[in-house]
Scaffold this motif. Structure first.
Motif, PDB file in Angstrom:
ATOM      1  N   LYS A 185       6.587   2.348  -0.969  1.00  0.00           N
ATOM      2  CA  LYS A 185       6.107   3.521  -1.722  1.00  0.00           C
ATOM      3  C   LYS A 185       5.534   4.508  -0.717  1.00  0.00           C
ATOM      4  N   VAL A 186       6.063   5.723  -0.740  1.00  0.00           N
ATOM      5  CA  VAL A 186       5.603   6.766   0.164  1.00  0.00           C
ATOM      6  C   VAL A 186       5.213   7.996  -0.640  1.00  0.00           C
ATOM      7  N   ALA A 187       4.152   8.651  -0.236  1.00  0.00           N
ATOM      8  CA  ALA A 187       3.717   9.873  -0.911  1.00  0.00           C
ATOM      9  C   ALA A 187       4.253  11.066  -0.144  1.00  0.00           C
ATOM     10  N   ILE A 188       5.118  11.855  -0.791  1.00  0.00           N
ATOM     11  CA  ILE A 188       5.718  13.009  -0.106  1.00  0.00           C
ATOM     12  C   ILE A 188       5.239  14.325  -0.718  1.00  0.00           C
ATOM     13  N   GLU A 211       0.826  -1.205   0.000  1.00  0.00           N
ATOM     14  CA  GLU A 211       0.000   0.000   0.000  1.00  0.00           C
ATOM     15  C   GLU A 211       0.863   1.259   0.000  1.00  0.00           C
ATOM     16  N   ILE A 212       0.328   2.321  -0.576  1.00  0.00           N
ATOM     17  CA  ILE A 212       1.020   3.614  -0.562  1.00  0.00           C
ATOM     18  C   ILE A 212       0.902   4.198   0.841  1.00  0.00           C
ATOM     19  N   ILE A 213       2.028   4.540   1.426  1.00  0.00           N
ATOM     20  CA  ILE A 213       2.045   5.132   2.763  1.00  0.00           C
ATOM     21  C   ILE A 213       2.021   6.656   2.634  1.00  0.00           C
ATOM     22  N   ALA A 214       1.103   7.291   3.350  1.00  0.00           N
ATOM     23  CA  ALA A 214       0.972   8.750   3.289  1.00  0.00           C
ATOM     24  C   ALA A 214       0.537   9.277   4.644  1.00  0.00           C
ATOM     25  N   THR A 215       0.834  10.529   4.895  1.00  0.00           N
ATOM     26  CA  THR A 215       0.301  11.178   6.089  1.00  0.00           C
ATOM     27  C   THR A 215      -1.183  11.470   5.863  1.00  0.00           C
ATOM     28  N   THR A 216      -1.908  11.753   6.941  1.00  0.00           N
ATOM     29  CA  THR A 216      -3.353  11.976   6.854  1.00  0.00           C
ATOM     30  C   THR A 216      -3.687  13.046   5.815  1.00  0.00           C
ATOM     31  N   GLY A 217      -4.601  12.674   4.906  1.00  0.00           N
ATOM     32  CA  GLY A 217      -4.983  13.590   3.841  1.00  0.00           C
ATOM     33  C   GLY A 217      -4.042  13.580   2.661  1.00  0.00           C
ATOM     34  N   GLY A 218      -3.021  12.730   2.705  1.00  0.00           N
ATOM     35  CA  GLY A 218      -2.043  12.678   1.630  1.00  0.00           C
ATOM     36  C   GLY A 218      -2.472  11.756   0.507  1.00  0.00           C
ATOM     37  N   HIS A 219      -1.564  11.551  -0.432  1.00  0.00           N
ATOM     38  CA  HIS A 219      -1.858  10.811  -1.655  1.00  0.00           C
ATOM     39  C   HIS A 219      -1.557   9.329  -1.442  1.00  0.00           C
ATOM     40  N   GLY A 220      -2.421   8.663  -0.671  1.00  0.00           N
ATOM     41  CA  GLY A 220      -2.151   7.256  -0.414  1.00  0.00           C
ATOM     42  C   GLY A 220      -3.263   6.578   0.343  1.00  0.00           C
ATOM     43  N   PHE A 221      -3.197   5.231   0.372  1.00  0.00           N
ATOM     44  CA  PHE A 221      -4.234   4.433   1.020  1.00  0.00           C
ATOM     45  C   PHE A 221      -3.974   4.283   2.520  1.00  0.00           C
ATOM     46  N   LEU A 222      -2.719   4.118   2.887  1.00  0.00           N
ATOM     47  CA  LEU A 222      -2.358   3.788   4.258  1.00  0.00           C
ATOM     48  C   LEU A 222      -1.873   5.061   4.955  1.00  0.00           C
ATOM     49  N   GLU A 223      -2.743   5.665   5.749  1.00  0.00           N
ATOM     50  CA  GLU A 223      -2.402   6.932   6.394  1.00  0.00           C
ATOM     51  C   GLU A 223      -1.745   6.688   7.744  1.00  0.00           C
ATOM     52  N   ALA A 224      -0.668   7.415   7.992  1.00  0.00           N
ATOM     53  CA  ALA A 224       0.057   7.325   9.253  1.00  0.00           C
ATOM     54  C   ALA A 224       0.702   8.680   9.533  1.00  0.00           C
ATOM     55  N   ASP A 225       0.771   9.056  10.797  1.00  0.00           N
ATOM     56  CA  ASP A 225       1.340  10.345  11.180  1.00  0.00           C
ATOM     57  C   ASP A 225       2.371  10.158  12.283  1.00  0.00           C
ATOM     58  N   GLY A 226       3.437  10.940  12.201  1.00  0.00           N
ATOM     59  CA  GLY A 226       4.468  10.856  13.213  1.00  0.00           C
ATOM     60  C   GLY A 226       5.394   9.672  12.977  1.00  0.00           C
ATOM     61  N   THR A 227       6.549   9.733  13.602  1.00  0.00           N
ATOM     62  CA  THR A 227       7.581   8.739  13.312  1.00  0.00           C
ATOM     63  C   THR A 227       7.194   7.326  13.747  1.00  0.00           C
ATOM     64  N   ALA A 228       6.519   7.189  14.869  1.00  0.00           N
ATOM     65  CA  ALA A 228       6.169   5.854  15.360  1.00  0.00           C
ATOM     66  C   ALA A 228       5.176   5.168  14.423  1.00  0.00           C
ATOM     67  N   GLU A 229       4.117   5.894  14.037  1.00  0.00           N
ATOM     68  CA  GLU A 229       3.116   5.307  13.147  1.00  0.00           C
ATOM     69  C   GLU A 229       3.718   4.967  11.788  1.00  0.00           C
ATOM     70  N   LEU A 230       4.552   5.853  11.283  1.00  0.00           N
ATOM     71  CA  LEU A 230       5.138   5.616   9.959  1.00  0.00           C
ATOM     72  C   LEU A 230       6.118   4.442   9.982  1.00  0.00           C
ATOM     73  N   ALA A 231       6.903   4.332  11.054  1.00  0.00           N
ATOM     74  CA  ALA A 231       7.820   3.198  11.182  1.00  0.00           C
ATOM     75  C   ALA A 231       7.050   1.886  11.193  1.00  0.00           C
ATOM     76  N   LYS A 232       5.928   1.859  11.906  1.00  0.00           N
ATOM     77  CA  LYS A 232       5.122   0.643  11.966  1.00  0.00           C
ATOM     78  C   LYS A 232       4.512   0.338  10.603  1.00  0.00           C
ATOM     79  N   ALA A 233       4.062   1.366   9.895  1.00  0.00           N
ATOM     80  CA  ALA A 233       3.464   1.156   8.578  1.00  0.00           C
ATOM     81  C   ALA A 233       4.476   0.551   7.612  1.00  0.00           C
ATOM     82  N   VAL A 234       5.704   1.050   7.638  1.00  0.00           N
ATOM     83  CA  VAL A 234       6.759   0.510   6.775  1.00  0.00           C
ATOM     84  C   VAL A 234       7.039  -0.943   7.129  1.00  0.00           C
ATOM     85  N   ARG A 235       7.192  -1.211   8.414  1.00  0.00           N
ATOM     86  CA  ARG A 235       7.501  -2.580   8.847  1.00  0.00           C
ATOM     87  C   ARG A 235       6.379  -3.543   8.489  1.00  0.00           C
ATOM     88  N   GLN A 236       5.124  -3.080   8.581  1.00  0.00           N
ATOM     89  CA  GLN A 236       4.000  -3.944   8.266  1.00  0.00           C
ATOM     90  C   GLN A 236       3.981  -4.323   6.790  1.00  0.00           C
TER      91      GLN A 236
END
Length: 420
Positions: free
Chosen positions: A193-196, A158-183
């Motif tokens: 794939k990350v939406a920046i 899934e595309i990882i993005a911050t809330t409201g970003g261009h992606g399916f998997l929304e995560a905010d902050g370093t802890a949430e994003l680290a977990k999303a990548v690991r998952q």
């Protein structure tokens, strides 16, 4: 100009095991995508799913019991690679809205059909850069096991993005994003794939907006790299690109508004670019009309076109590493051919030689994937992923429009003329 053949294939094999016996493709000319040299009246000898030998007919011994496939007058090239695909693509408009309540089972079946059509179009390896609900992992397993027909797959989950970003998997902050990548890596992702930045299909925000903080971006890249996984970013923002390049990003998708400054840094660092030039080219309007894209979407496409083309021309001029990707279905009709072939043609329009454009669809993406010893060229030891066309695509990229034969791993999956 050559016309594309869309004939129904006459031979389809979906067995799980590798082909047995020896196959010899004879009578064709072979294109060496590494330097553009050719072998007229060549023999490509295939054992199982791999190429055993390639050379002039006088120099390659063909076993008496080998199955011969005569390809007189044809030109053989490696199967094409497409580095930006979404087999489950849904875009704004009636076509996308009709899929809003699609179940996961329906999604995977639709993706399997898109994978099959992509393979028939000569695309033997893809990188999926954003699918939902683990559908890509299920499809990859089915293709690998021979229960579905499609290209070889590397996938980013899934595309990882911050809330409201261009992606399916929304995560905010370093802890949430680290977990999303690991998952995603746990699920089987071979890329992250990350939406920046914003995207064309977003109904809000600027395409050039930089949506992640420095710490968030750093976390995504660091965690992926610690796990031996490369990171690609959906990006149209020069500001976001500067930060990501400093943090060691591996690849950018689209790069709509990037300037010479970012492109020079990419060239110096060896950072990859997957331009997806077809998505803002005039030829894509056929696709957008077909799916009923709303006016706001078409306006965002139009507003991006000039910068996108300028970026591509600059990247070609500077020698940035470019690998072909379309962000449309690889087989999607576009300007009288498929999106994959049209993408390569646009590279020539932007300043590449035909050979360089062919390399962008074969040799270069194989290197991007770390598969250069398996796919991307016709060499002994590589998978027998082969296409046939009517002329030399290293001299005229439009020759790819005449594709009439596809082999993947020694199995003929399309042959517009009956096998003898």
């Amino acid at each position: 100009m050559p016309t594309i053949s869309l004939a129904v294939p006459t031979a389809v094999f979906t067995q799980a095991s590798a082909p047995t016996g020896t196959v010899a493709i004879v009578g064709a000319s072979v294109v060496n995508v590494e330097d553009g040299s050719t072998i007229p009246n060549a023999v490509v000898l295939i054992e199982g799913d791999r190429i055993k030998a390639v050379g002039p007919a006088a120099a390659v011994s063909v076993p008496a019991d080998a199955q011969k496939i005569r390809m007189d007058g044809k030109w053989l090239a490696p199967g094409l690679l497409n580095m930006h695909t979404h087999f489950g693509l849904k875009l704004p408009g009636p076509a996308g809205a009709a899929l809003e309540n699609e179940t996961d089972m329906q999604l995977v079946l639709r993706m399997a059909d898109n994978a099959r059509q992509s393979l028939y179009a000569g695309v033997t390896t893809v990188r999926l850069v954003g699918e939902e609900h683990g559908s890509d992992f299920a499809l990859k397993a089915a293709i690998d096991n021979g229960t579905a027909l499609g290209p070889r797959i590397q996938t980013a989950g899934e595309i990882i993005a911050t809330t409201g970003g261009h992606g399916f998997l929304e995560a905010d902050g370093t802890a949430e994003l680290a977990k999303a990548v690991r998952q995603q890596i746990k699920n089987g992702a071979t890329w992250i794939k990350v939406a920046i930045s914003g995207g064309i299909s977003d109904s809000h925000g600027s395409i050039a907006a930089s949506t992640m903080t420095h710490e968030e971006m750093q976390t995504v890249i660091e965690v992926a790299h610690r796990n031996g996984v490369k990171v690609t970013a959906h990006n149209g923002s020069p500001v976001a690109a500067d930060e990501a390049l400093a943090l060691g990003i591996d690849c950018f998708e689209h790069a709509y508004h990037l300037t010479e400054k970012q492109l020079r840094t990419m060239q110096a660092k060896g950072t990859w670019l997957v331009p997806t030039a077809v998505v803002t080219d005039e030829g894509a309007m056929e696709f957008f009309r077909k799916i009923g894209s709303p006016p706001w979407y078409l306006e965002r496409v139009k507003s991006t076109r000039e910068d996108h083309l300028k970026m591509l021309r600059t990247a070609v001029k500077l020698g940035v590493n470019i690998a072909l990707g379309t962000d449309q279905f690889p087989f999607e009709p576009n300007a009288g051919t498929t999106a994959t072939v049209r993408e390569a043609e646009l590279y020539v329009s932007a300043g590449m030689t035909p050979l360089q454009a062919l390399q962008a669809g074969t040799l270069k993406p194989a290197t991007l994937l770390g598969m250069e010893k398996e796919v991307g060229s016709l060499k002994p030891g590589h998978y027998a992923d082969i296409i046939a066309v009517n002329a030399n695509p290293a001299q005229d990229i439009a020759a790819l429009r005449t594709l009439s034969f596809v082999m993947k791993g020694g199995q003929v999956v399309r042959h517009d003329a009956p096998l003898p």
